[in-house]
Scaffold this motif. Sequence first.
Motif, mmCIF file in Angstrom:
data_model
loop_
_atom_site.group_PDB
_atom_site.id
_atom_site.type_symbol
_atom_site.label_atom_id
_atom_site.label_comp_id
_atom_site.label_asym_id
_atom_site.label_seq_id
_atom_site.Cartn_x
_atom_site.Cartn_y
_atom_site.Cartn_z
ATOM 1 N N ARG A 110 -25.133 -1.263 -29.566
ATOM 2 C CA ARG A 110 -24.073 -1.704 -28.659
ATOM 3 C C ARG A 110 -22.857 -2.243 -29.389
ATOM 4 N N HIS A 111 -23.055 -2.699 -30.630
ATOM 5 C CA HIS A 111 -21.923 -3.219 -31.396
ATOM 6 C C HIS A 111 -21.129 -2.106 -32.073
ATOM 7 N N LEU A 112 -21.798 -1.028 -32.424
ATOM 8 C CA LEU A 112 -21.169 0.018 -33.238
ATOM 9 C C LEU A 112 -21.002 1.332 -32.483
ATOM 10 N N GLU A 113 -20.992 1.292 -31.168
ATOM 11 C CA GLU A 113 -20.928 2.524 -30.393
ATOM 12 C C GLU A 113 -19.630 3.295 -30.611
ATOM 13 N N ASP A 114 -18.582 2.637 -31.087
ATOM 14 C CA ASP A 114 -17.301 3.320 -31.316
ATOM 15 C C ASP A 114 -17.159 3.858 -32.745
ATOM 16 N N PHE A 115 -18.212 3.720 -33.571
ATOM 17 C CA PHE A 115 -18.121 4.109 -34.975
ATOM 18 C C PHE A 115 -19.163 5.173 -35.309
ATOM 19 N N PRO A 116 -18.823 6.096 -36.225
ATOM 20 C CA PRO A 116 -19.829 7.078 -36.662
ATOM 21 C C PRO A 116 -20.946 6.398 -37.462
ATOM 22 N N ILE A 117 -22.181 6.810 -37.200
ATOM 23 C CA ILE A 117 -23.342 6.368 -37.970
ATOM 24 C C ILE A 117 -23.786 7.557 -38.810
#
Length: 555
Positions: A357-364
Amino acid sequence: MSAEPSIETKTLSSLSKVFPDEDIAEQPVCQATALAGETYSFQVAYRAQGVTRTIRGVRVKVESRLEPFVSVRTVGWVPSELPMYPEYEGTLLRSAPGLFPDPLLPVSETEGHLAVPGQWRSLWVGAELGGSIPEGVYPIRIMFEAEDGRLLGEAAFELTLLPAALPDQTLIHTEWFHADCLAVHYNVEVFGEEHWRLMEAYADAATRHGVNMLLTPLFTPPLDTKVGGERPTVQLIDVIKNGESYSFGFGKLRRWVEMCGRVGIRYLEMSHLFTQWGAKHAPKIVAAEDGQPVKLFGWETDASSDAYKAFLDAFLPELVAFLKENGLERRCFFHISDEPHKEHLLSYRSARESVRRHLEDFPIIDALSDYDFYEQGDVPTPIPASNKIAPFLQGNVEPLWTYYCCSQFRKVSNRFFAFPSARNRVIGVQLYKFDIAGFLHWGYNFWFTQYSVSSVDPFHTTDAGCAFPSGDAFLVYPGKDGPIESIRMEVFYEALQDLRALRLLESLIGREETLRLVEEGLAEPLTFDQFPQDAEWLLGLRERVNRRIQEKIVL
Protein backbone atom coordinates in the motif's frame (compact mmCIF):
# COMPACT_ATOMS: atom_id res chain seq x y z
CA MET A 1 76.61 -7.43 -35.91
CA SER A 2 73.52 -7.36 -33.64
CA ALA A 3 70.27 -5.84 -34.84
CA GLU A 4 69.18 -2.42 -33.63
CA PRO A 5 66.59 -2.57 -30.83
CA SER A 6 63.08 -2.06 -32.15
CA ILE A 7 59.46 -2.74 -31.27
CA GLU A 8 57.20 -5.05 -33.24
CA THR A 9 53.53 -4.05 -33.27
CA LYS A 10 50.16 -5.52 -34.22
CA THR A 11 46.96 -3.49 -34.44
CA LEU A 12 44.02 -5.41 -32.99
CA SER A 13 40.37 -4.87 -32.26
CA SER A 14 39.07 -4.20 -28.76
CA LEU A 15 37.83 -7.80 -28.68
CA SER A 16 41.31 -9.35 -28.53
CA LYS A 17 42.85 -10.40 -25.23
CA VAL A 18 46.65 -10.30 -25.26
CA PHE A 19 48.47 -12.74 -22.98
CA PRO A 20 52.19 -12.40 -22.23
CA ASP A 21 52.97 -16.08 -22.87
CA GLU A 22 50.96 -16.63 -26.03
CA ASP A 23 51.43 -15.61 -29.62
CA ILE A 24 48.69 -13.55 -31.24
CA ALA A 25 46.47 -15.55 -33.57
CA GLU A 26 43.94 -12.83 -34.44
CA GLN A 27 44.14 -11.03 -37.75
CA PRO A 28 45.09 -7.36 -37.58
CA VAL A 29 42.24 -4.84 -37.54
CA CYS A 30 43.44 -1.53 -38.94
CA GLN A 31 40.29 0.37 -39.96
CA ALA A 32 36.67 0.83 -38.94
CA THR A 33 33.73 3.19 -39.00
CA ALA A 34 32.05 4.87 -36.04
CA LEU A 35 29.15 7.18 -35.24
CA ALA A 36 29.22 10.54 -33.50
CA GLY A 37 28.78 10.23 -29.75
CA GLU A 38 30.53 6.87 -29.70
CA THR A 39 33.67 5.80 -27.89
CA TYR A 40 35.68 3.71 -30.33
CA SER A 41 38.50 1.51 -29.01
CA PHE A 42 41.25 -0.60 -30.52
CA GLN A 43 44.50 -2.11 -29.27
CA VAL A 44 48.14 -2.02 -30.25
CA ALA A 45 50.07 -5.10 -29.16
CA TYR A 46 53.84 -4.71 -28.98
CA ARG A 47 57.05 -6.47 -28.00
CA ALA A 48 60.78 -5.81 -28.16
CA GLN A 49 62.94 -7.06 -31.02
CA GLY A 50 66.70 -7.17 -31.50
CA VAL A 51 67.45 -7.29 -27.78
CA THR A 52 67.66 -9.92 -25.07
CA ARG A 53 66.72 -7.55 -22.25
CA THR A 54 63.76 -5.27 -21.55
CA ILE A 55 63.67 -1.87 -23.24
CA ARG A 56 62.72 0.64 -20.53
CA GLY A 57 61.35 4.14 -20.65
CA VAL A 58 59.51 3.73 -23.95
CA ARG A 59 57.33 6.75 -24.77
CA VAL A 60 54.08 6.48 -26.70
CA LYS A 61 52.87 9.35 -28.86
CA VAL A 62 49.65 9.81 -30.83
CA GLU A 63 49.67 11.61 -34.15
CA SER A 64 46.18 12.37 -35.48
CA ARG A 65 43.68 15.16 -35.95
CA LEU A 66 41.73 13.24 -33.30
CA GLU A 67 44.63 13.43 -30.83
CA PRO A 68 42.79 15.74 -28.36
CA PHE A 69 40.05 13.12 -28.09
CA VAL A 70 42.28 10.04 -27.91
CA SER A 71 43.38 8.33 -24.70
CA VAL A 72 46.04 5.64 -24.38
CA ARG A 73 46.15 3.21 -21.46
CA THR A 74 48.22 0.16 -20.67
CA VAL A 75 46.43 -3.18 -20.46
CA GLY A 76 47.55 -4.63 -17.16
CA TRP A 77 47.47 -8.23 -15.98
CA VAL A 78 45.95 -9.57 -12.79
CA PRO A 79 45.94 -13.08 -11.32
CA SER A 80 43.01 -15.47 -11.25
CA GLU A 81 42.93 -18.53 -9.05
CA LEU A 82 39.43 -19.44 -10.27
CA PRO A 83 39.05 -18.52 -13.95
CA MET A 84 36.02 -20.76 -14.51
CA TYR A 85 33.91 -23.53 -13.04
CA PRO A 86 34.79 -26.93 -14.53
CA GLU A 87 31.37 -27.56 -16.10
CA TYR A 88 31.34 -24.47 -18.37
CA GLU A 89 29.97 -24.55 -21.92
CA GLY A 90 30.86 -22.32 -24.86
CA THR A 91 34.09 -20.68 -25.93
CA LEU A 92 36.76 -20.20 -23.28
CA LEU A 93 40.21 -18.68 -23.57
CA ARG A 94 41.81 -20.45 -20.61
CA SER A 95 40.76 -22.62 -17.71
CA ALA A 96 44.02 -22.77 -15.78
CA PRO A 97 44.88 -20.25 -13.04
CA GLY A 98 47.25 -17.51 -14.17
CA LEU A 99 47.54 -13.94 -15.37
CA PHE A 100 44.73 -12.37 -17.38
CA PRO A 101 44.56 -8.98 -19.15
CA ASP A 102 41.97 -6.68 -17.57
CA PRO A 103 42.79 -3.37 -15.80
CA LEU A 104 43.38 -0.34 -18.01
CA LEU A 105 46.20 1.47 -16.28
CA PRO A 106 47.09 5.11 -16.85
CA VAL A 107 50.29 5.68 -18.80
CA SER A 108 53.12 6.92 -16.60
CA GLU A 109 54.64 10.05 -18.08
CA THR A 110 57.78 9.67 -15.98
CA GLU A 111 58.49 5.94 -16.22
CA GLY A 112 57.20 5.20 -19.72
CA HIS A 113 56.50 1.68 -20.93
CA LEU A 114 58.37 -1.59 -20.85
CA ALA A 115 58.95 -3.53 -24.08
CA VAL A 116 59.94 -7.09 -23.27
CA PRO A 117 61.47 -9.53 -25.78
CA GLY A 118 59.30 -12.58 -26.39
CA GLN A 119 56.39 -11.11 -24.43
CA TRP A 120 53.41 -9.37 -26.02
CA ARG A 121 51.94 -6.41 -24.20
CA SER A 122 49.07 -4.17 -25.25
CA LEU A 123 47.93 -0.58 -25.32
CA TRP A 124 44.24 0.34 -25.21
CA VAL A 125 43.50 3.27 -27.51
CA GLY A 126 40.13 4.98 -27.13
CA ALA A 127 38.66 7.82 -29.18
CA GLU A 128 35.73 9.75 -27.69
CA LEU A 129 33.86 11.02 -30.74
CA GLY A 130 31.85 13.96 -29.49
CA GLY A 131 29.27 15.67 -31.63
CA SER A 132 31.57 18.58 -32.47
CA ILE A 133 33.95 16.42 -34.53
CA PRO A 134 33.14 16.62 -38.26
CA GLU A 135 32.61 13.49 -40.31
CA GLY A 136 35.53 12.21 -42.31
CA VAL A 137 38.49 9.84 -42.39
CA TYR A 138 40.92 10.13 -39.48
CA PRO A 139 44.28 8.33 -39.60
CA ILE A 140 45.68 7.57 -36.13
CA ARG A 141 49.41 6.90 -35.80
CA ILE A 142 50.76 5.36 -32.58
CA MET A 143 54.53 5.83 -32.21
CA PHE A 144 56.90 4.11 -29.78
CA GLU A 145 59.99 6.19 -29.02
CA ALA A 146 63.16 5.54 -27.00
CA GLU A 147 64.13 7.91 -24.22
CA ASP A 148 66.44 9.70 -26.66
CA GLY A 149 63.54 10.29 -29.08
CA ARG A 150 64.50 7.58 -31.59
CA LEU A 151 61.53 5.87 -33.25
CA LEU A 152 61.41 2.20 -32.20
CA GLY A 153 58.17 1.18 -33.89
CA GLU A 154 54.73 2.38 -34.87
CA ALA A 155 51.20 1.27 -35.64
CA ALA A 156 48.46 2.80 -37.75
CA PHE A 157 44.67 2.81 -37.63
CA GLU A 158 42.11 4.55 -39.83
CA LEU A 159 38.79 5.57 -38.30
CA THR A 160 35.98 6.92 -40.46
CA LEU A 161 33.45 9.05 -38.62
CA LEU A 162 30.07 8.77 -40.32
CA PRO A 163 27.45 11.54 -40.67
CA ALA A 164 25.13 10.13 -38.01
CA ALA A 165 24.99 10.15 -34.23
CA LEU A 166 24.11 7.45 -31.73
CA PRO A 167 20.70 8.06 -30.14
CA ASP A 168 20.31 8.26 -26.39
CA GLN A 169 20.34 5.00 -24.46
CA THR A 170 16.85 3.81 -23.57
CA LEU A 171 17.94 0.66 -21.72
CA ILE A 172 17.87 1.01 -17.94
CA HIS A 173 21.21 -0.29 -16.71
CA THR A 174 22.39 -0.85 -13.15
CA GLU A 175 25.66 -2.25 -11.85
CA TRP A 176 25.32 -2.62 -8.10
CA PHE A 177 27.30 0.11 -6.41
CA HIS A 178 28.87 -0.98 -3.11
CA ALA A 179 29.48 2.16 -1.06
CA ASP A 180 30.83 0.14 1.86
CA CYS A 181 33.59 -1.39 -0.29
CA LEU A 182 34.83 2.11 -1.14
CA ALA A 183 34.92 3.16 2.52
CA VAL A 184 36.74 -0.01 3.58
CA HIS A 185 39.32 -0.10 0.79
CA TYR A 186 40.24 3.59 1.04
CA ASN A 187 39.95 3.54 4.84
CA VAL A 188 37.72 6.61 4.96
CA GLU A 189 34.80 7.55 7.19
CA VAL A 190 31.45 6.41 5.82
CA PHE A 191 29.74 9.50 4.38
CA GLY A 192 32.69 11.66 5.30
CA GLU A 193 33.81 14.17 2.69
CA GLU A 194 36.42 11.86 1.15
CA HIS A 195 33.87 9.07 0.92
CA TRP A 196 31.48 11.40 -0.93
CA ARG A 197 34.27 12.43 -3.31
CA LEU A 198 35.14 8.81 -4.05
CA MET A 199 31.51 7.80 -4.51
CA GLU A 200 31.01 10.58 -7.03
CA ALA A 201 34.15 9.62 -8.95
CA TYR A 202 33.04 5.99 -9.16
CA ALA A 203 29.45 6.92 -10.06
CA ASP A 204 30.76 9.24 -12.78
CA ALA A 205 32.84 6.45 -14.32
CA ALA A 206 29.80 4.17 -14.26
CA THR A 207 27.63 6.79 -15.96
CA ARG A 208 30.21 7.32 -18.71
CA HIS A 209 29.89 3.60 -19.46
CA GLY A 210 26.12 3.42 -19.79
CA VAL A 211 25.01 2.97 -16.18
CA ASN A 212 21.97 5.18 -15.58
CA MET A 213 20.55 3.63 -12.39
CA LEU A 214 22.38 3.57 -9.03
CA LEU A 215 21.79 1.24 -6.09
CA THR A 216 20.81 3.63 -3.30
CA PRO A 217 21.55 2.40 0.24
CA LEU A 218 18.57 3.65 2.20
CA PHE A 219 19.81 1.10 4.72
CA THR A 220 22.82 -1.23 4.52
CA PRO A 221 21.96 -3.43 1.52
CA PRO A 222 21.29 -7.02 2.66
CA LEU A 223 23.26 -8.48 -0.25
CA ASP A 224 25.85 -11.27 -0.27
CA THR A 225 26.03 -11.26 3.50
CA LYS A 226 26.68 -14.32 5.65
CA VAL A 227 23.66 -15.27 7.72
CA GLY A 228 24.24 -13.70 11.10
CA GLY A 229 27.07 -11.56 9.74
CA GLU A 230 27.18 -7.87 8.89
CA ARG A 231 28.48 -5.59 6.20
CA PRO A 232 29.81 -2.16 7.22
CA THR A 233 26.96 0.23 7.91
CA VAL A 234 26.13 2.49 4.96
CA GLN A 235 22.76 4.03 5.69
CA LEU A 236 21.55 7.18 3.98
CA ILE A 237 18.47 7.52 6.19
CA ASP A 238 18.95 8.97 9.67
CA VAL A 239 16.62 7.21 12.08
CA ILE A 240 15.78 8.59 15.52
CA LYS A 241 13.86 6.38 17.92
CA ASN A 242 11.73 8.15 20.47
CA GLY A 243 10.15 5.51 22.67
CA GLU A 244 7.84 3.60 20.34
CA SER A 245 7.89 6.22 17.59
CA TYR A 246 10.39 7.17 14.90
CA SER A 247 11.52 10.26 13.07
CA PHE A 248 13.65 10.34 9.94
CA GLY A 249 16.30 12.55 8.40
CA PHE A 250 16.72 12.70 4.62
CA GLY A 251 19.74 14.99 4.38
CA LYS A 252 22.16 12.27 3.19
CA LEU A 253 19.63 10.94 0.71
CA ARG A 254 19.17 14.46 -0.65
CA ARG A 255 22.94 14.77 -1.10
CA TRP A 256 22.99 11.36 -2.85
CA VAL A 257 20.27 12.51 -5.25
CA GLU A 258 22.22 15.69 -5.99
CA MET A 259 25.37 13.64 -6.65
CA CYS A 260 23.44 11.41 -9.05
CA GLY A 261 22.18 14.48 -10.86
CA ARG A 262 25.68 15.88 -11.31
CA VAL A 263 27.06 12.72 -12.90
CA GLY A 264 23.99 11.93 -15.00
CA ILE A 265 22.34 9.08 -13.12
CA ARG A 266 18.68 9.05 -14.12
CA TYR A 267 17.15 6.33 -11.93
CA LEU A 268 17.41 5.51 -8.24
CA GLU A 269 17.29 1.83 -7.25
CA MET A 270 16.27 1.66 -3.62
CA SER A 271 18.10 -1.01 -1.64
CA HIS A 272 16.25 -4.18 -0.69
CA LEU A 273 13.79 -3.91 2.18
CA PHE A 274 14.27 -7.58 3.16
CA THR A 275 17.15 -10.05 3.18
CA GLN A 276 18.40 -11.95 0.14
CA TRP A 277 17.27 -15.48 -0.82
CA GLY A 278 13.86 -15.56 0.79
CA ALA A 279 12.84 -12.22 2.37
CA LYS A 280 12.87 -13.81 5.81
CA HIS A 281 14.59 -11.05 7.79
CA ALA A 282 14.96 -7.30 8.00
CA PRO A 283 18.10 -5.54 6.74
CA LYS A 284 20.46 -4.02 9.25
CA ILE A 285 18.97 -0.71 10.40
CA VAL A 286 20.69 1.55 12.91
CA ALA A 287 18.96 4.34 14.86
CA ALA A 288 19.91 6.99 17.34
CA GLU A 289 18.25 6.41 20.71
CA ASP A 290 19.01 8.76 23.60
CA GLY A 291 21.87 10.08 21.49
CA GLN A 292 23.51 6.67 21.05
CA PRO A 293 23.59 4.43 17.95
CA VAL A 294 21.49 1.31 18.38
CA LYS A 295 20.89 -1.52 15.93
CA LEU A 296 17.14 -1.78 15.59
CA PHE A 297 16.83 -4.65 13.13
CA GLY A 298 18.91 -7.33 11.42
CA TRP A 299 19.16 -11.10 11.10
CA GLU A 300 17.48 -11.49 14.47
CA THR A 301 14.38 -9.69 13.14
CA ASP A 302 11.69 -11.77 11.51
CA ALA A 303 10.51 -10.03 8.36
CA SER A 304 6.87 -10.45 9.38
CA SER A 305 7.37 -9.20 12.93
CA ASP A 306 5.05 -6.49 14.22
CA ALA A 307 8.05 -4.33 15.12
CA TYR A 308 9.47 -4.28 11.59
CA LYS A 309 6.05 -3.79 10.02
CA ALA A 310 5.45 -0.83 12.33
CA PHE A 311 8.81 0.62 11.32
CA LEU A 312 7.99 0.31 7.61
CA ASP A 313 4.57 1.84 8.20
CA ALA A 314 6.29 4.84 9.76
CA PHE A 315 9.18 5.13 7.32
CA LEU A 316 7.75 4.44 3.87
CA PRO A 317 5.10 7.19 3.84
CA GLU A 318 7.76 9.76 4.76
CA LEU A 319 10.12 8.40 2.12
CA VAL A 320 7.40 8.53 -0.54
CA ALA A 321 6.56 12.10 0.48
CA PHE A 322 10.25 13.05 0.13
CA LEU A 323 10.47 11.46 -3.32
CA LYS A 324 7.34 13.20 -4.55
CA GLU A 325 8.31 16.56 -3.10
CA ASN A 326 11.59 16.32 -5.04
CA GLY A 327 10.04 15.19 -8.32
CA LEU A 328 11.58 11.72 -8.11
CA GLU A 329 8.49 9.53 -8.22
CA ARG A 330 9.02 8.54 -11.87
CA ARG A 331 12.70 7.83 -11.36
CA CYS A 332 12.61 5.38 -8.44
CA PHE A 333 12.47 1.59 -8.37
CA PHE A 334 12.13 -0.60 -5.29
CA HIS A 335 13.30 -4.10 -4.32
CA ILE A 336 11.77 -6.58 -1.90
CA SER A 337 14.35 -9.41 -1.82
CA ASP A 338 17.04 -10.59 -4.21
CA GLU A 339 16.74 -13.97 -5.96
CA PRO A 340 13.76 -15.58 -4.22
CA HIS A 341 12.96 -19.14 -5.30
CA LYS A 342 9.72 -21.11 -5.37
CA GLU A 343 10.18 -22.31 -1.79
CA HIS A 344 10.29 -18.66 -0.67
CA LEU A 345 6.92 -17.75 -2.17
CA LEU A 346 5.07 -17.38 1.13
CA SER A 347 7.75 -15.30 2.86
CA TYR A 348 8.23 -13.13 -0.23
CA ARG A 349 4.47 -12.62 -0.58
CA SER A 350 4.20 -11.64 3.08
CA ALA A 351 7.01 -9.12 2.67
CA ARG A 352 5.48 -7.74 -0.51
CA GLU A 353 2.09 -7.34 1.15
CA SER A 354 3.61 -5.44 4.07
CA VAL A 355 4.79 -2.65 1.76
CA ARG A 356 2.26 -2.84 -1.08
CA ARG A 357 0.00 0.00 0.00
CA HIS A 358 2.95 2.34 0.49
CA LEU A 359 4.68 1.60 -2.81
CA GLU A 360 1.74 1.07 -5.16
CA ASP A 361 2.88 4.00 -7.34
CA PHE A 362 6.43 2.63 -7.80
CA PRO A 363 7.84 -0.24 -9.88
CA ILE A 364 8.94 -3.28 -7.86
CA ILE A 365 11.81 -5.15 -9.51
CA ASP A 366 13.60 -8.28 -8.30
CA ALA A 367 15.93 -10.90 -9.72
CA LEU A 368 13.62 -13.86 -10.17
CA SER A 369 14.21 -16.81 -12.47
CA ASP A 370 11.26 -19.09 -11.63
CA TYR A 371 8.43 -18.37 -14.07
CA ASP A 372 5.89 -20.17 -11.86
CA PHE A 373 6.80 -17.74 -9.07
CA TYR A 374 6.24 -14.80 -11.42
CA GLU A 375 2.83 -16.15 -12.46
CA GLN A 376 1.64 -15.77 -8.86
CA GLY A 377 1.66 -12.02 -9.52
CA ASP A 378 3.87 -10.91 -6.65
CA VAL A 379 6.70 -9.51 -8.79
CA PRO A 380 5.26 -7.19 -11.46
CA THR A 381 8.67 -6.60 -13.05
CA PRO A 382 10.76 -9.78 -12.83
CA ILE A 383 14.45 -9.82 -13.73
CA PRO A 384 15.20 -13.38 -14.90
CA ALA A 385 18.75 -14.58 -15.45
CA SER A 386 19.79 -14.74 -19.09
CA ASN A 387 19.88 -18.55 -19.01
CA LYS A 388 16.36 -18.71 -17.53
CA ILE A 389 14.69 -16.05 -19.66
CA ALA A 390 13.04 -18.26 -22.31
CA PRO A 391 9.72 -18.85 -20.43
CA PHE A 392 9.43 -15.11 -19.74
CA LEU A 393 9.94 -14.34 -23.42
CA GLN A 394 7.36 -16.95 -24.38
CA GLY A 395 4.97 -15.44 -21.83
CA ASN A 396 5.38 -11.98 -23.42
CA VAL A 397 6.32 -10.43 -20.10
CA GLU A 398 6.55 -6.62 -20.34
CA PRO A 399 8.60 -4.80 -19.33
CA LEU A 400 11.23 -7.51 -19.24
CA TRP A 401 14.70 -7.16 -17.75
CA THR A 402 17.53 -9.65 -17.50
CA TYR A 403 20.71 -10.17 -15.52
CA TYR A 404 23.65 -12.51 -15.25
CA CYS A 405 26.12 -13.36 -12.52
CA CYS A 406 28.45 -16.24 -11.63
CA SER A 407 25.80 -18.87 -12.39
CA GLN A 408 25.46 -17.91 -16.06
CA PHE A 409 28.57 -19.65 -17.40
CA ARG A 410 27.03 -22.23 -19.74
CA LYS A 411 26.42 -21.13 -23.33
CA VAL A 412 25.24 -17.58 -22.54
CA SER A 413 27.00 -14.22 -22.68
CA ASN A 414 29.05 -13.08 -19.69
CA ARG A 415 32.17 -11.07 -18.92
CA PHE A 416 34.46 -13.41 -17.04
CA PHE A 417 38.23 -13.04 -17.52
CA ALA A 418 38.34 -16.45 -19.19
CA PHE A 419 35.67 -15.64 -21.76
CA PRO A 420 36.61 -14.05 -25.08
CA SER A 421 35.48 -10.42 -25.26
CA ALA A 422 33.06 -11.24 -28.07
CA ARG A 423 31.08 -13.30 -25.55
CA ASN A 424 30.83 -10.14 -23.46
CA ARG A 425 29.87 -7.76 -26.27
CA VAL A 426 27.21 -9.94 -27.94
CA ILE A 427 24.74 -9.07 -25.16
CA GLY A 428 24.01 -5.77 -26.93
CA VAL A 429 22.60 -7.52 -30.00
CA GLN A 430 20.60 -9.88 -27.78
CA LEU A 431 19.14 -7.01 -25.75
CA TYR A 432 18.07 -5.42 -29.02
CA LYS A 433 16.48 -8.50 -30.58
CA PHE A 434 14.40 -9.30 -27.51
CA ASP A 435 13.57 -5.66 -26.71
CA ILE A 436 14.87 -5.92 -23.15
CA ALA A 437 13.96 -2.93 -20.97
CA GLY A 438 16.66 -3.21 -18.32
CA PHE A 439 19.90 -4.99 -17.45
CA LEU A 440 21.16 -5.63 -13.91
CA HIS A 441 24.48 -6.89 -12.62
CA TRP A 442 25.44 -7.25 -8.98
CA GLY A 443 29.16 -6.48 -9.17
CA TYR A 444 30.36 -2.99 -10.01
CA ASN A 445 32.88 -2.85 -7.16
CA PHE A 446 32.36 -5.80 -4.80
CA TRP A 447 35.78 -5.99 -3.17
CA PHE A 448 34.91 -8.52 -0.48
CA THR A 449 35.09 -12.30 -0.30
CA GLN A 450 31.86 -14.23 -0.75
CA TYR A 451 29.26 -13.35 1.90
CA SER A 452 31.26 -10.20 2.74
CA VAL A 453 33.36 -12.02 5.32
CA SER A 454 36.53 -9.99 4.65
CA SER A 455 37.86 -7.36 2.26
CA VAL A 456 40.25 -8.11 -0.61
CA ASP A 457 42.79 -6.28 -2.74
CA PRO A 458 41.17 -6.49 -6.20
CA PHE A 459 44.58 -6.44 -7.91
CA HIS A 460 45.48 -9.70 -6.16
CA THR A 461 42.13 -11.41 -5.47
CA THR A 462 39.82 -11.30 -8.46
CA ASP A 463 37.47 -14.18 -7.62
CA ALA A 464 36.05 -13.20 -4.20
CA GLY A 465 38.25 -15.78 -2.51
CA CYS A 466 37.86 -18.58 -5.09
CA ALA A 467 34.07 -18.22 -4.92
CA PHE A 468 33.11 -16.69 -8.28
CA PRO A 469 34.96 -16.89 -11.59
CA SER A 470 37.20 -13.86 -12.00
CA GLY A 471 35.34 -11.04 -13.68
CA ASP A 472 32.06 -11.51 -11.84
CA ALA A 473 32.53 -9.48 -8.67
CA PHE A 474 33.72 -6.14 -10.03
CA LEU A 475 34.23 -4.04 -13.14
CA VAL A 476 36.56 -1.42 -11.67
CA TYR A 477 39.77 -1.45 -9.65
CA PRO A 478 40.73 1.05 -6.95
CA GLY A 479 43.12 3.71 -8.18
CA LYS A 480 44.84 6.26 -6.00
CA ASP A 481 42.17 8.92 -6.47
CA GLY A 482 39.36 7.05 -8.17
CA PRO A 483 38.44 4.09 -10.35
CA ILE A 484 40.65 2.21 -12.77
CA GLU A 485 38.46 0.84 -15.53
CA SER A 486 38.73 -2.57 -17.18
CA ILE A 487 38.67 -4.22 -20.59
CA ARG A 488 35.38 -5.82 -19.59
CA MET A 489 33.84 -2.47 -18.70
CA GLU A 490 34.82 -0.93 -22.04
CA VAL A 491 33.64 -3.94 -24.04
CA PHE A 492 30.29 -4.04 -22.26
CA TYR A 493 29.87 -0.36 -23.09
CA GLU A 494 30.58 -1.25 -26.73
CA ALA A 495 27.66 -3.69 -26.44
CA LEU A 496 25.44 -0.84 -25.29
CA GLN A 497 26.65 1.27 -28.21
CA ASP A 498 25.77 -1.59 -30.57
CA LEU A 499 22.28 -1.59 -29.06
CA ARG A 500 21.93 2.15 -29.67
CA ALA A 501 23.20 1.81 -33.26
CA LEU A 502 20.59 -0.89 -33.90
CA ARG A 503 17.91 1.38 -32.47
CA LEU A 504 19.03 4.10 -34.86
CA LEU A 505 18.96 1.74 -37.82
CA GLU A 506 15.48 0.57 -36.81
CA SER A 507 14.27 4.18 -36.88
CA LEU A 508 15.50 4.38 -40.49
CA ILE A 509 14.50 1.01 -42.01
CA GLY A 510 12.12 -0.59 -39.52
CA ARG A 511 12.50 -3.35 -36.96
CA GLU A 512 11.82 -6.29 -39.27
CA GLU A 513 14.51 -5.30 -41.75
CA THR A 514 16.97 -4.55 -38.95
CA LEU A 515 16.46 -8.00 -37.45
CA ARG A 516 16.91 -9.54 -40.88
CA LEU A 517 20.28 -7.79 -41.18
CA VAL A 518 21.30 -9.01 -37.69
CA GLU A 519 20.57 -12.66 -38.50
CA GLU A 520 21.79 -12.58 -42.09
CA GLY A 521 23.89 -15.68 -42.76
CA LEU A 522 23.25 -17.33 -39.38
CA ALA A 523 22.45 -21.03 -39.39
CA GLU A 524 19.97 -20.57 -36.52
CA PRO A 525 18.08 -17.57 -35.10
CA LEU A 526 19.95 -15.58 -32.45
CA THR A 527 18.94 -16.36 -28.85
CA PHE A 528 20.49 -15.80 -25.44
CA ASP A 529 22.24 -19.17 -25.60
CA GLN A 530 22.69 -19.54 -29.36
CA PHE A 531 24.91 -16.97 -31.04
CA PRO A 532 28.19 -16.67 -32.97
CA GLN A 533 31.05 -16.52 -30.48
CA ASP A 534 33.77 -15.04 -32.67
CA ALA A 535 34.88 -11.43 -32.83
CA GLU A 536 34.78 -11.30 -36.63
CA TRP A 537 31.01 -11.77 -36.71
CA LEU A 538 30.36 -8.98 -34.22
CA LEU A 539 32.78 -6.56 -35.86
CA GLY A 540 31.36 -7.37 -39.28
CA LEU A 541 27.79 -6.92 -38.08
CA ARG A 542 28.56 -3.51 -36.61
CA GLU A 543 30.20 -2.41 -39.87
CA ARG A 544 27.13 -3.56 -41.84
CA VAL A 545 24.87 -1.64 -39.46
CA ASN A 546 27.01 1.49 -39.78
CA ARG A 547 27.12 1.36 -43.56
CA ARG A 548 23.36 0.84 -43.78
CA ILE A 549 22.85 3.85 -41.51
CA GLN A 550 25.18 5.86 -43.73
CA GLU A 551 23.24 4.86 -46.84
CA LYS A 552 19.94 6.00 -45.36
CA ILE A 553 21.37 9.24 -43.92
CA VAL A 554 23.06 10.21 -47.19
CA LEU A 555 19.92 9.44 -49.18
